[in-house]
Design a protein around this motif. Structure first.
Motif, PDB file in Angstrom:
ATOM      1  N   LEU A 142       0.699  -1.198  -0.114  1.00 37.84           N
ATOM      2  CA  LEU A 142       0.057   0.053  -0.040  1.00 37.84           C
ATOM      3  C   LEU A 142       0.857   1.082   0.014  1.00 37.84           C
ATOM      4  CD1 LEU A 142      -2.695  -0.879   2.667  1.00 37.84           C
ATOM      5  CD2 LEU A 142      -3.118  -0.963   0.381  1.00 37.84           C
ATOM      6  N   ALA A 143       0.610   2.029  -1.056  1.00 43.19           N
ATOM      7  CA  ALA A 143       1.311   3.424  -0.888  1.00 43.19           C
ATOM      8  C   ALA A 143       0.406   4.564  -0.557  1.00 43.19           C
ATOM      9  CB  ALA A 143       1.857   3.783  -2.274  1.00 43.19           C
TER      10      ALA A 143
ATOM     11  N   ILE B 186       3.731   0.500   2.481  1.00 42.50           N
ATOM     12  CA  ILE B 186       3.736  -0.338   3.534  1.00 42.50           C
ATOM     13  C   ILE B 186       3.608  -1.522   2.966  1.00 42.50           C
ATOM     14  CG2 ILE B 186       2.379  -1.026   5.343  1.00 42.50           C
ATOM     15  CD1 ILE B 186       1.366   1.828   5.901  1.00 42.50           C
ATOM     16  N   LEU B 187       4.215  -2.674   3.295  1.00 40.14           N
ATOM     17  CA  LEU B 187       4.398  -4.121   2.694  1.00 40.14           C
ATOM     18  C   LEU B 187       3.589  -4.779   3.905  1.00 40.14           C
ATOM     19  CD1 LEU B 187       7.150  -5.870   1.005  1.00 40.14           C
ATOM     20  CD2 LEU B 187       5.958  -6.841   2.867  1.00 40.14           C
ATOM     21  N   ILE B 188       2.401  -5.611   3.464  1.00 39.34           N
ATOM     22  CA  ILE B 188       1.958  -6.450   4.222  1.00 39.34           C
ATOM     23  C   ILE B 188       1.950  -7.807   3.621  1.00 39.34           C
ATOM     24  CG2 ILE B 188      -0.547  -7.011   5.098  1.00 39.34           C
ATOM     25  CD1 ILE B 188      -1.236  -4.116   4.401  1.00 39.34           C
TER      26      ILE B 188
ATOM     27  N   TYR C  15       5.483  -3.676   7.462  1.00 37.15           N
ATOM     28  CA  TYR C  15       6.520  -2.739   7.882  1.00 37.15           C
ATOM     29  C   TYR C  15       6.528  -1.762   6.371  1.00 37.15           C
ATOM     30  CZ  TYR C  15       9.007  -6.303   4.990  1.00 37.15           C
ATOM     31  OH  TYR C  15       9.225  -7.374   3.959  1.00 37.15           O
ATOM     32  N   ALA C  16       6.994  -0.666   6.791  1.00 42.92           N
ATOM     33  CA  ALA C  16       7.452   0.339   5.641  1.00 42.92           C
ATOM     34  C   ALA C  16       8.612  -0.057   5.039  1.00 42.92           C
ATOM     35  CB  ALA C  16       7.236   1.832   6.302  1.00 42.92           C
ATOM     36  N   THR C  17       8.370   0.021   3.808  1.00 41.03           N
ATOM     37  CA  THR C  17       9.802  -0.658   3.011  1.00 41.03           C
ATOM     38  C   THR C  17      10.167   0.408   2.173  1.00 41.03           C
ATOM     39  OG1 THR C  17      10.331  -2.440   1.777  1.00 41.03           O
ATOM     40  CG2 THR C  17       8.028  -1.735   1.274  1.00 41.03           C
ATOM     41  N   GLU C  18      11.565   0.586   1.901  1.00 42.26           N
ATOM     42  CA  GLU C  18      12.169   1.322   0.834  1.00 42.26           C
ATOM     43  C   GLU C  18      12.512   0.409  -0.247  1.00 42.26           C
ATOM     44  OE1 GLU C  18      12.966   4.297   1.244  1.00 42.26           O
ATOM     45  OE2 GLU C  18      12.277   4.519   3.448  1.00 42.26           O
ATOM     46  N   ARG C  19      12.013  -0.849  -0.188  1.00 36.76           N
ATOM     47  CA  ARG C  19      12.421  -1.698  -1.576  1.00 36.76           C
ATOM     48  C   ARG C  19      11.351  -1.581  -2.411  1.00 36.76           C
ATOM     49  NH1 ARG C  19      16.536  -5.607   0.002  1.00 36.76           N
ATOM     50  NH2 ARG C  19      16.924  -5.588   2.008  1.00 36.76           N
TER      51      ARG C  19
ATOM     52  N   PRO D 100      17.947   1.564  13.940  1.00 39.90           N
ATOM     53  CA  PRO D 100      17.299   2.766  14.546  1.00 39.90           C
ATOM     54  C   PRO D 100      15.777   2.446  14.805  1.00 39.90           C
ATOM     55  CG  PRO D 100      18.010   3.056  12.253  1.00 39.90           C
ATOM     56  CD  PRO D 100      18.861   1.631  12.452  1.00 39.90           C
ATOM     57  N   THR D 101      15.156   1.751  13.650  1.00 38.60           N
ATOM     58  CA  THR D 101      13.859   1.671  13.789  1.00 38.60           C
ATOM     59  C   THR D 101      13.152   0.384  13.489  1.00 38.60           C
ATOM     60  OG1 THR D 101      13.131   2.123  11.466  1.00 38.60           O
ATOM     61  CG2 THR D 101      13.307   3.931  12.843  1.00 38.60           C
ATOM     62  N   ALA D 102      11.947  -0.088  13.993  1.00 37.74           N
ATOM     63  CA  ALA D 102      11.372  -1.223  14.014  1.00 37.74           C
ATOM     64  C   ALA D 102      11.255  -1.747  12.431  1.00 37.74           C
ATOM     65  CB  ALA D 102      10.116  -1.552  14.784  1.00 37.74           C
ATOM     66  N   ASN D 103      10.756  -0.676  11.722  1.00 36.98           N
ATOM     67  CA  ASN D 103      10.299  -0.726  10.316  1.00 36.98           C
ATOM     68  C   ASN D 103      11.712  -1.200   9.499  1.00 36.98           C
ATOM     69  OD1 ASN D 103       7.253   0.098   9.327  1.00 36.98           O
ATOM     70  ND2 ASN D 103       7.835   1.132  11.276  1.00 36.98           N
ATOM     71  N   ALA D 104      12.653  -0.171   9.756  1.00 31.33           N
ATOM     72  CA  ALA D 104      13.826  -0.412   8.902  1.00 31.33           C
ATOM     73  C   ALA D 104      14.239  -1.882   9.348  1.00 31.33           C
ATOM     74  CB  ALA D 104      14.981   0.571   9.431  1.00 31.33           C
ATOM     75  N   LEU D 105      14.303  -2.515  10.464  1.00 35.71           N
ATOM     76  CA  LEU D 105      14.772  -3.886  11.068  1.00 35.71           C
ATOM     77  C   LEU D 105      14.188  -4.809  10.134  1.00 35.71           C
ATOM     78  CD1 LEU D 105      15.282  -5.185  14.811  1.00 35.71           C
ATOM     79  CD2 LEU D 105      14.086  -6.416  12.889  1.00 35.71           C
ATOM     80  N   LEU D 106      12.613  -4.710  10.077  1.00 31.21           N
ATOM     81  CA  LEU D 106      11.896  -5.779   9.222  1.00 31.21           C
ATOM     82  C   LEU D 106      12.308  -5.477   7.861  1.00 31.21           C
ATOM     83  CD1 LEU D 106       8.440  -6.346  10.852  1.00 31.21           C
ATOM     84  CD2 LEU D 106      10.700  -7.644  11.384  1.00 31.21           C
TER      85      LEU D 106
END
Length: 588
Positions: free
Chosen positions: A38-39, A49-51, A61-65, A288-294
């Motif tokens: 979802l963008a 957001i990747l689900i 989690y929010a993703t940069e990929r 640094p963040t939970a989203n970056a970790l996942l």
């Protein structure tokens, strides 16, 4: 490690802090059968957001990929676009510390009415699901519009997920302790139970915590991850409560997100707070963040799984082709072996011709001397034929077998070349790391008639990726082809005569080119490039792999040869081990 409810709490809190509430759905994609992206656009930025409902990496989690999407969106993706497109995000909420998250959207339906749509994500291992629901009026229950996985009576007689039915929340054990609100008396009452393993008891009696957290509690309070609950008394209970309050602070304020890796860099565990129970066995890396970790923990695994899913049909087609060609070659080789007896028929014809004067019509056999060996032999005859006709019958059989031998020899040679080609395509497809590589391999197979549909439609194909680039320790540029079409371009069009060409000896693999400097290529560059050629081949998991190398000017492509198939001369061979570390440093 599976995502637990406590870590999911941190994810939801970070997503809410990003200012997504009030934003609108910009785009919806489904890069694989188990994932939705979802963008959401709001506050001057877009967050993706990747689900994932995949059993081995279920999460949000929010993703940069940026995953490559299929050319035709799946039906569930189209359904989400219809019902959630341009919808306004009203809330992101977690059900306690359970692994259930609700995204509420204000949307306009097809007749112009404003409705409340809810996207519920249930992260429960192999039972994970993504469910779209609608509430048409205040006071009405949410009804299922559809789901990523429909749950029928055959699947579960307890809780169905089907279009049109009222959504039922999975049963929740309200007697379990909440890590954010429990007191010392609560902990003492639930955990001071005789004869039970403490870490397992913590997981069972606390809502939304993982076995990793349970063992860490034991390690902090008792310095023993295998301790039983009888050991929990006095100071140890106080230390456990202190640790729980410390964990509560990390859940509330963040700042302790940790990934645990092996010495080789493989991801093993993650947690919302620092982990000490493994000591020096695993390397602890703060994130640094939970989203970056996942995004880092699951991201690469998800990309590999997407490519694996999309290449599965292609690999199956190639495997079927290999098996078909191998069976055909087996039959042809048996027939060729039978043709080797053709000389016996010619000799029989010669014996009949030499003794025709002494033969009587109607005889069923001839016993005479074989002038080639001096032995007495018996030749079977057809009594219905004259002696001359019997001789011609044997000569005709000889000529048929001679012609068959020539044809079978050519067919076997062509079949072996085709099998070599298909195996090279299979090798390239099995090592493909992106949709672009898979698409280029599909196009190659379409051009050569192995896939139906002719050429790809204009504008529908994915832009090919550049060859893999690597720089040797002494500064030589090395390029590796990703597939046969790229191998041809790299070797025959993009290289000069003095460049060095490498390929595994009699093993399917990539063409490798070393760019010469003033016509020279160092021995070290050849060894490094050879190790890379061995890694980018079917012999990736072998040792002492033979690799041929020669100048590009000695590499030729025969007329009519299939992509990637070349002949070469003036070559040398070196034995090397595949170098995974060099490939990891290459620009892929």
């Amino acid at each position: 490690m599976a995502l637990d409810g406590a870590f999911l709490h941190c994810i939801v809190k970070e997503l809410a802090d990003m200012g997504l509430v009030g934003g609108r759905v910009d785009k919806i994609h489904q890069p694989s059968k188990d994932e939705i992206v979802l963008a959401l656009r709001g506050g001057g930025k877009t967050v993706r957001i990747l689900i994932s409902a995949a059993s081995d990496r279920a999460g949000i989690y929010a993703t940069e990929r940026r995953a490559e999407n299929p050319a035709a969106p799946p039906m569930f993706c189209m359904l989400l676009r219809k019902h959630l497109g341009s919808g306004k995000l009203l809330d992101i909420a977690q059900d306690g510390l359970e692994r259930i998250v609700n995204f509420d959207f204000e949307c306009v339906n097809e007749i112009g009415d404003t409705v409340l749509n809810r996207l519920t994500v249930e992260l429960m291992g192999r039972y994970s699901n993504i469910i779209l629901m609608t509430k048409r009026a205040e006071g009405e229950p949410f009804r299922v519009t559809d789901s990523l996985r429909r749950v029928t009576d055959e699947v579960s007689s307890v809780r169905r997920i089907l279009p049109g039915i009222v959504y039922e929340v999975p049963p929740r054990d309200l007697s379990r302790l909440n890590l954010l609100t429990c007191t010392a008396d609560d902990v003492k009452r639930e955990l001071c139970v005789s004869g039970q393993r403490l870490s397992r008891l913590i997981v069972n009696r606390f809502e939304g915590v993982s076995p990793l957290f349970g063992r860490e509690c034991c390690y902090y309070a008792l310095r023993d991850t295998e301790a039983v609950s009888d050991s929990l008394d006095g100071d140890r209970l106080d230390r456990l409560m202190f640790f729980i309050k410390k964990a509560r602070g990390y859940l509330t304020d963040g700042g302790g997100y940790t990934v645990l890796k092996t010495a080789g860099g493989a991801y093993k565990e993650f947690c919302f707070m620092p982990v000490e129970q493994y000591g020096a066995q695993l390397i602890s890396v703060p994130v640094p963040t939970a989203n970056a970790l996942l995004d880092s923990f699951y991201g690469l695994k998800a990309e590999n799984e997407r490519v694996k899913q999309r290449s599965a049909a292609l690999l199956k087609t190639l495997l079927s082709s290999c098996e078909r060609i191998s069976r055909k070659l087996g039959v042809q080789r048996q027939e060729l072996e039978g043709c080797l007896k053709r000389e016996e028929f010619r000799v029989c014809g010669d014996i009949i011709s030499a003794n025709i004067y002494r033969m009587e019509k109607g005889a069923d056999k001839l016993t005479a001397e074989n002038y080639y060996t001096g032995e007495t032999v018996t030749v079977e005859l057809d009594p219905k034929l004259s002696p001359s006709q019997n001789a011609q019958k044997y000569y005709a059989q000889y000529r048929r077998m001679e012609t068959a031998e020539k044809m079978l020899t050519k067919l076997i040679s062509d079949g072996e070349k085709e099998l070599t080609y298909i195996e090279s395509v299979f090798d390239a497809a099995s090592r493909a790391g992106s949709d672009a590589e898979i698409s280029e391999i599909r196009e190659e197979l379409r051009q050569n008639g192995y896939l139906k549909g002719g050429l790809a439609k204009k504008g529908a194909s994915v832009k090919p990726k550049a060859p893999i680039h690597f720089v040797t320790d002494d500064g030589y540029d090395v390029y590796v082809g990703r597939n046969n079409l790229q191998n041809d371009r790299l070797t025959l069009k993009e290289s000069r005569g003095d460049d060095m060409w490498l390929h595994t000896k009699d093993i399917p693999g990539s063409h490798v080119i070393i760019k010469a400097k003033d016509g020279e290529v160092s021995d070290n560059a050849i060894l490094q490039a050879a190790s890379l050629a061995a890694y980018c081949s079917k012999a990736q998991n072998s040792t002492k792999v033979p690799v041929d190398y020669t100048r590009v000017k000695y590499v030729k492509k025969p007329g009519g040869a299939k992509p990637g198939m070349v002949i070469f001369s003036n070559n040398y061979t070196v034995l090397v081990d595949p170098d995974a570390e060099a490939f990891a440093r290459a620009e892929t």
